[in-house]
Design an enzyme around this catalytic site. Structure first.
Site, short mmCIF file in Angstrom:
data_model
loop_
_atom_site.label_atom_id
_atom_site.label_comp_id
_atom_site.label_asym_id
_atom_site.label_seq_id
_atom_site.Cartn_x
_atom_site.Cartn_y
_atom_site.Cartn_z
CD GLU A 113 -2.67 -1.51 2.21
OE1 GLU A 113 -2.21 -1.88 2.95
OE2 GLU A 113 -4.01 -1.99 2.79
CD GLU A 133 -3.44 -6.50 4.15
OE1 GLU A 133 -3.88 -6.91 3.08
OE2 GLU A 133 -2.57 -4.64 3.90
N1 CAA Z 1 5.73 -7.00 10.93
C1 CAA Z 1 6.17 -7.54 12.14
N2 CAA Z 1 6.85 -8.06 12.16
C2 CAA Z 1 7.51 -8.31 10.78
C3 CAA Z 1 6.97 -8.44 9.64
C4 CAA Z 1 5.58 -7.46 9.62
N3 CAA Z 1 4.42 -7.20 9.10
N4 CAA Z 1 6.88 -8.88 8.67
C5 CAA Z 1 8.09 -9.36 9.24
N5 CAA Z 1 8.32 -9.59 10.60
C6 CAA Z 1 9.94 -9.88 11.05
C7 CAA Z 1 9.26 -11.18 11.58
O1 CAA Z 1 8.75 -11.73 12.83
C8 CAA Z 1 10.75 -12.12 11.82
O2 CAA Z 1 11.30 -11.66 13.52
P1 CAA Z 1 11.44 -12.40 13.87
O3 CAA Z 1 13.61 -12.42 13.73
O4 CAA Z 1 11.92 -12.01 15.38
O5 CAA Z 1 11.43 -13.60 14.50
C9 CAA Z 1 11.51 -11.11 10.75
O6 CAA Z 1 10.54 -10.01 10.65
C10 CAA Z 1 12.20 -11.72 10.01
O7 CAA Z 1 10.96 -12.63 9.06
P2 CAA Z 1 10.50 -13.98 8.78
O8 CAA Z 1 11.89 -15.18 9.23
O9 CAA Z 1 9.50 -14.74 8.70
O10 CAA Z 1 11.63 -13.99 7.38
P3 CAA Z 1 11.19 -14.62 5.83
O11 CAA Z 1 11.89 -14.20 4.94
O12 CAA Z 1 11.01 -16.32 6.46
O13 CAA Z 1 9.56 -15.03 5.58
C11 CAA Z 1 7.51 -13.42 4.65
C12 CAA Z 1 9.17 -13.09 4.50
C13 CAA Z 1 6.88 -13.78 4.03
C14 CAA Z 1 7.97 -11.71 4.16
C15 CAA Z 1 7.44 -12.83 5.69
O14 CAA Z 1 7.86 -12.53 7.54
C16 CAA Z 1 5.55 -12.94 7.00
O15 CAA Z 1 4.84 -13.14 5.78
N6 CAA Z 1 5.82 -11.30 6.62
C17 CAA Z 1 4.70 -10.85 7.42
C18 CAA Z 1 3.85 -10.36 5.64
C19 CAA Z 1 2.69 -9.74 6.17
O16 CAA Z 1 1.42 -10.68 6.74
N7 CAA Z 1 2.07 -8.88 5.82
C20 CAA Z 1 0.29 -7.87 6.08
C21 CAA Z 1 0.77 -7.42 7.79
S1 CAA Z 1 -0.53 -6.07 8.14
C22 CAA Z 1 -1.03 -5.35 6.82
O17 CAA Z 1 -0.23 -4.52 6.80
C23 CAA Z 1 -2.19 -3.97 8.03
C24 CAA Z 1 -2.06 -3.17 6.63
O18 CAA Z 1 -2.66 -2.95 5.78
C25 CAA Z 1 -1.75 -2.27 6.36
#
Ligand code: CAA
Length: 259
Positions: A113, A133
């Site tokens: 976004e 989401e």
């Molecule tokens: N919020 C907080 N922490 C996050 C994050 C997020 N959106 N995305 C990643 N992180 C953190 C992880 O928790 C992890 O922290 P730790 O090392 O402390 O465990 C660190 O970043 C590294 O992430 P991963 O170990 O998960 O990395 P990966 O390479 O295995 O995976 C990824 C990458 C696919 C992007 C995965 O991190 C993921 O799925 N992240 C969340 C994506 C998501 O759902 N985003 C939407 C958020 S909701 C939103 O945005 C609402 C809106 O409309 C505004």
């Protein structure tokens, strides 16, 4: 003195303001602190007469992996409603100078976004866009359902929002979500090339261009055309309009004075 913890920034040669999201441990998840810093530096650059164009980018692994899920997880409805949670991100749409976004890696949820709020998007071939989401039991909250749908159409936007699946860079360019795709390592060079060119133009005219193109997203065709015509007329109140046309007639380069 304000201390920046989540972003890096610098003024680069050629009038380019460079802003990089820098929260590597959380893949640039958009926590409140990051927003506060980002809007402060964007406003400063918007007000800086030397800056003509702003770059917003992330790391090679992630532009931003979304709103900060850990920060959000214990929020309640009354708090999200009364604080207008995420509403503050709209402030970025009030930056009047062009923002060129550069996406390498993940641009998910709020990250996708935020990228779509940028005026021009250029992607590295490793870019991944998504609105996941639904997999967290919520929905896009920073404009994804609206901006993505306007750009890529209902069916594909609906599919992304309902499945949470990501879109790769090649598809993003085919569907007009980004201007072009480059090698991840070359993204910064390309961002600089485009931004330096924009920053070499007259600043007031540049801002008017941004304003009228954005109007196309916010109004119907009839009102948008009228709006464009009025701003077009108002370029005739600037010295740079006279200089630009005179320079063309005299077969020389224009000398912009931003006036
Ligand atoms: N919020 C907080 N922490 C996050 C994050 C997020 N959106 N995305 C990643 N992180 C953190 C992880 O928790 C992890 O922290 P730790 O090392 O402390 O465990 C660190 O970043 C590294 O992430 P991963 O170990 O998960 O990395 P990966 O390479 O295995 O995976 C990824 C990458 C696919 C992007 C995965 O991190 C993921 O799925 N992240 C969340 C994506 C998501 O759902 N985003 C939407 C958020 S909701 C939103 O945005 C609402 C809106 O409309 C505004």
């Amino acid at each position: 003195q304000f201390k920046f913890e989540n972003i890096l920034f610098e003024k680069r040669e050629g009038g380019v303001g460079y802003v990089q999201l820098n929260r590597p441990k959380a893949l640039n998840a958009l926590c409140d602190g990051l927003f506060t810093e980002l809007i402060q530096i964007l406003k400063e650059m918007d007000n800086d007469p030397e800056v003509g164009c702003i770059i917003l980018t992330g790391s090679e692994k992630a532009f931003a992996a979304g709103a900060d899920i850990k920060e959000m997880k214990d929020q309640t409805f009354p708090h999200t409603y009364t604080s207008n949670m995420l509403g503050w991100w709209d402030e970025i749409t009030r930056i009047r100078k062009p923002i060129v976004g550069g996406v390498n890696g993940y641009a998910l949820g709020g990250g996708c976004e935020l990228a779509m709020i940028c005026d021009i998007l250029i992607a590295g071939s490793n870019a991944k866009f998504g609105q996941p989401e639904i997999t967290l039991g919520t929905i896009p909250g920073m404009g994804g359902s609206q901006r993505l749908t306007r750009v890529i159409g209902k069916s594909r936007a609906m599919e992304m929002v309902l499945t949470g699946e990501f879109m790769d860079a090649n598809e993003a360019v085919q569907r007009g979500l980004v201007s072009r795709v480059v090698e991840p390592k070359l993204l910064n060079d390309e961002l600089m090339r485009v931004s330096r060119k924009i920053a070499s133009m007259s600043k007031p005219i540049t801002m008017m261009c941004k304003e009228v193109v954005n109007e196309a997203y916010e109004t119907g065709l009839k009102d948008g055309l009228k709006y464009e015509r009025r701003i077009f007329h108002s370029t005739f109140a600037t010295n740079d309009r006279k200089e630009g046309m005179t320079a063309f007639a005299e077969k020389r380069k224009p000398n912009w004075t931003d006036s």
